[in-house]
Design an enzyme around this catalytic site. Structure first.
Site, PDB file in Angstrom:
ATOM      1  CB  THR A 144      -0.939   0.000   1.224  1.00 20.90           C
ATOM      2  OG1 THR A 144      -1.904   1.056   1.087  1.00 20.90           O
ATOM      3  CG2 THR A 144      -0.170   0.192   2.531  1.00 20.90           C
ATOM      4  NE  ARG A 156      -8.262  -7.945  -6.470  1.00 23.72           N
ATOM      5  CZ  ARG A 156      -7.345  -8.895  -6.266  1.00 23.72           C
ATOM      6  NH1 ARG A 156      -6.542  -9.275  -7.259  1.00 23.72           N
ATOM      7  NH2 ARG A 156      -7.217  -9.465  -5.088  1.00 23.72           N
ATOM      8  CD  GLU A 210      -4.372 -11.721  -5.679  1.00 20.91           C
ATOM      9  OE1 GLU A 210      -5.030 -11.170  -4.774  1.00 20.91           O
ATOM     10  OE2 GLU A 210      -4.618 -11.579  -6.891  1.00 20.91           O
TER      11      GLU A 210
END
EC number: 2.4.2.-
Length: 230
Positions: A32, A67, A183
């Site tokens: 992030t 997503r 992931e």
């Protein structure tokens, strides 16, 4: 908290390093912008994309949109959800998406410098009884599959590729890039107390991060490793 890692890919694990037979030891990574840390600290958790608006967005919007419509259903008992309802962690930190973000795209051009890797041991996610699953590639891709069978995770994902530097597609293997983006998806949120590793690109960002995180308490390993970025 001794760790070993594959510098080629940013695949990190406790003890002797990444081992396909010991996925509990794998350290998985959520990246992030440092601007987003105050909000994360205030919330006390990392939140799914569908539940948060970041201060500084680094994600590539076309992928974010995919997503939002990608169903995650590793088995019939898993909560009805989309990929965007999860907190995403890459198994190998130097993911193809990190490459896109570091090099810049239409929504972000700030480079690697302000980015922060937050690392959590997969075993800690499991021990905290969080709802999670793994993807065998980019969770936004139409052909990606999901599993929450930790005992077979080392063969469910492309372990060998996750250890390699090069991940570009080839004529013989047109899905390498996707598989390199495997992931761990955690449904809803991840308590910040589970974050035990913090990796920054440079000293400037690490100084800023330590100023924010040191008062929070907890035990975390802080490292500056530009090689974990592009």
């Amino acid at each position: 908290m001794i760790t070993r890692y594959k510098p080629e890919s940013g695949f990190v694990a406790r003890s002797g390093g990444p081992d396909r037979k010991r996925p509990h030891d794998w350290i998985v990574w959520h990246f992030t912008h440092a601007d987003n840390l105050p909000g994360i600290i205030t919330a006390g958790r990392l939140l799914a994309d569908s539940a948060v608006t970041p201060t500084t967005e680094v994600a590539y919007n076309p992928v974010k949109e995919l997503r939002r419509h990608k169903v995650v259903a590793p088995d019939s008992r898993y909560p009805a959800s989309m990929a965007s309802d999860h907190v995403p962690f890459y198994i190998a930190a130097r993911s193809p998406m990190l490459y896109v973000v570091c090099k810049g795209h239409s929504g972000y051009s700030g480079g690697a410098g302000p980015l922060v890797h937050l690392g959590v041991a997969l075993g800690d996610i499991i021990d905290a009884d969080l709802t999670w699953c793994a993807s065998d590639g980019n969770a936004a891709a139409s052909y990606t599959k999901f599993s929450r069978q930790v005992d077979t995770l080392g063969t469910f994902v492309d372990f060998d590729l996750l250890c390699q530097r090069q991940w570009h597609n080839t004529d013989d293997d047109p899905n390498r890039q996707s598989r390199r983006a495997a992931e761990i998806l955690v449904y809803g949120h991840v308590p910040f107390e589970l974050v035990s590793y913090v990796c920054c690109y440079n000293t400037e960002t690490m100084t800023r991060v330590r100023t924010l995180l040191d008062p929070v308490g907890g035990v975390r390993k802080y490292v500056i490793k530009p090689g974990m970025y592009y």
